[in-house]
Design an enzyme around this catalytic site. Structure first.
Site, PDB file in Angstrom:
ATOM      1  CG  HIS A   1       8.331  66.189  66.987  1.00 45.61           C
ATOM      2  ND1 HIS A   1       8.024  65.749  68.255  1.00 45.61           N
ATOM      3  CD2 HIS A   1       8.109  65.135  66.157  1.00 45.61           C
ATOM      4  CE1 HIS A   1       7.657  64.487  68.198  1.00 45.61           C
ATOM      5  NE2 HIS A   1       7.688  64.093  66.947  1.00 45.61           N
TER       6      HIS A   1
ATOM      7  CD  GLU B   1       5.104  65.371  62.875  1.00 47.42           C
ATOM      8  OE1 GLU B   1       4.627  64.232  63.028  1.00 47.42           O
ATOM      9  OE2 GLU B   1       6.315  65.616  62.992  1.00 47.42           O
ATOM     10  CG  HIS B   2       3.108  64.776  67.800  1.00 48.06           C
ATOM     11  ND1 HIS B   2       2.849  63.601  68.471  1.00 48.06           N
ATOM     12  CD2 HIS B   2       4.300  64.595  67.176  1.00 48.06           C
ATOM     13  CE1 HIS B   2       3.846  62.744  68.264  1.00 48.06           C
ATOM     14  NE2 HIS B   2       4.742  63.335  67.490  1.00 48.06           N
TER      15      HIS B   2
ATOM     16  CD  GLU C   1       8.004  60.855  68.674  1.00 50.96           C
ATOM     17  OE1 GLU C   1       8.497  60.821  67.527  1.00 50.96           O
ATOM     18  OE2 GLU C   1       7.053  61.597  68.974  1.00 50.96           O
TER      19      GLU C   1
END
Length: 420
Positions: free
Chosen positions: A47, A50-51, A127
């Protein structure tokens, strides 16, 4: 509409479907590297990666990445799941080469600037904090952990804060080096697309990549178990999971029809009995999800502290009842809902491109849509009742509770009710 496929010499796969009458296209790269491909010390890195894809490449700054797509009226995004990471865009037909060039750039050429890593680290920690403050988000992470204890599939996609704080540039580069080979990538496109042109573009952008060994994800084992998190919230959150088929098992269609009839809409059993007849909750639903080698049928509801016990017990009573008196009419309705949902969704090129990528990931080919519909139509009332008997009786179970849950029964107590 015709699905076309091609594989480059290095193993990079291309799949596309032309949709007549459209002037736009959905296009993306699906990488078979998600949360379950991480080692424990890497949890959350897929993840994080991905950022970072949008934070600059050797050709474009972060702003230039966004401007390249938005200047032509398109959009670009990404997501990480437990089995894939996807980078995708939606653009007009003439801008497909641009979109693919940008996506290839962010996948193959990220710079991992240390300053940008620190900025994005802060964003991801925010997040994680937001997810922890959202009960009907975090409870599914806890349910997943209870379902697949001490396994990659049971860990959160976002990862724990302490690991996110520790990831370095070298860690990100190492994960790319291990998992972002051509054999782990699928280029999928739908809408106003030309397959032969896509193949030529892919050869230019990805044909130079060297093949690398594929590292299979660890096999999953549904363990079941219970997790309880007491907190002074307005509602008690209840989430229940049962082991179900993986997506390579034909029984997945039975499981999905069962969960739709049980709790898939306003006419479903759980909605009618627990919300409409008894007023025990505002939200309740059931759904079935699948992975390569396992799956879960999940039930979720939110209710008051005073009613959590009754809600849990009535839920198990409904599971038992479904095993004996699920009707042909309910199965027919669930079957129709499943087919309609799938077919309506496929009117979107974005949904269609994602489906193509997923099928190539699963089967390395795209079965005809009519084959899928035929498998749904082949599910009988006997199939559904048989599956319901397993859920009501022997299927391994997991339970997650969050909020004012002091009066909630334990999983052991509910299992005793199940066995009675």
């Amino acid at each position: 509409m015709t699905v076309q496929q091609h594989t480059l010499a290095n193993g990079f796969r291309i799949v596309s479907e032309h949709m007549p009458g459209l002037q736009s296209s959905a296009i993306g790269i699906w990488v078979t590297a998600g949360g379950r491909h991480e080692r424990i010390e890497q949890n959350g890195i897929a993840h994080f990666l991905e950022h970072m894809a949008f934070k600059g490449t050797r050709k474009r700054t972060a702003l230039q990445i966004a401007e390249a797509i938005e200047d032509v009226g398109g959009y670009i995004n990404a997501y990480t799941s437990r089995e894939v990471t996807a980078y995708y865009a939606r653009v007009l037909q003439d801008d497909v080469p641009l979109a693919l060039d940008v996506i290839a750039d962010i996948v193959l050429n990220p710079v991992f600037d240390p300053a940008e890593i620190e900025i994005e680290r802060g964003v991801i920690l925010q997040e994680i904090g937001q997810a922890h403050d959202t009960p009907d988000d975090v409870i599914f992470d806890w349910l997943q952990e209870s379902s697949y204890r001490d396994q990659p599939l049971g860990r959160t996609i976002l990862g724990p804060s302490e690991r996110v704080r520790a990831f370095s540039r070298d860690d990100l580069a190492a994960f790319v080096g291990e998992h972002y080979g051509p054999g782990q990538m699928i280029l999928s496109a739908a809408g106003a697309v030309d397959h032969d042109a896509l193949v030529r573009l892919a050869e230019t952008l990805f044909g130079h990549l060297e093949s690398k060994p594929l590292r299979a994800a660890d096999a999953a084992r549904f363990t079941g178990g219970e997790t309880r998190h007491a907190k002074a919230l307005e509602q008690a959150h209840f989430a229940l999971a049962f082991e179900s088929p993986g997506y390579r098992d034909d029984a997945i269609y039975t499981a999905q029809i069962y969960s739709s009839a049980l709790g898939g809409g306003m006419s479903s059993r759980l909605f009618q009995e627990i919300r409409e007849a008894r007023g025990l909750c505002y939200t309740i639903f059931a759904q079935t999800g699948a992975y390569a080698d396992t799956g879960t049928t999940t039930i979720y509801a939110g209710t008051s502290a005073e009613q959590i016990g009754e809600l849990a017990e009535v839920t198990f009573d409904e599971l038992a009842r479904a095993a004996t008196d699920m009707s042909p009419q309910e199965v027919a309705r669930a079957r129709a809902q499943m087919k309609a949902g799938m077919l309506m969704g496929l009117e979107s090129p974005s949904n269609r491109a994602e489906r193509l990528a997923r099928l190539v990931q699963i089967w390395d080919t795209v079965p005809p849509l009519q084959d899928t519909i035929a498998r749904i139509d082949a599910v009988t009332i006997e199939n559904v009742r048989g599956f319901a008997e397993g859920i009501a009786g022997t299927a391994p179970a997991a339970l997650a509770l969050y909020g004012p849950i002091e009066s909630a029964p334990t999983l052991a107590q509910l299992q005793d009710r199940r066995a009675a």
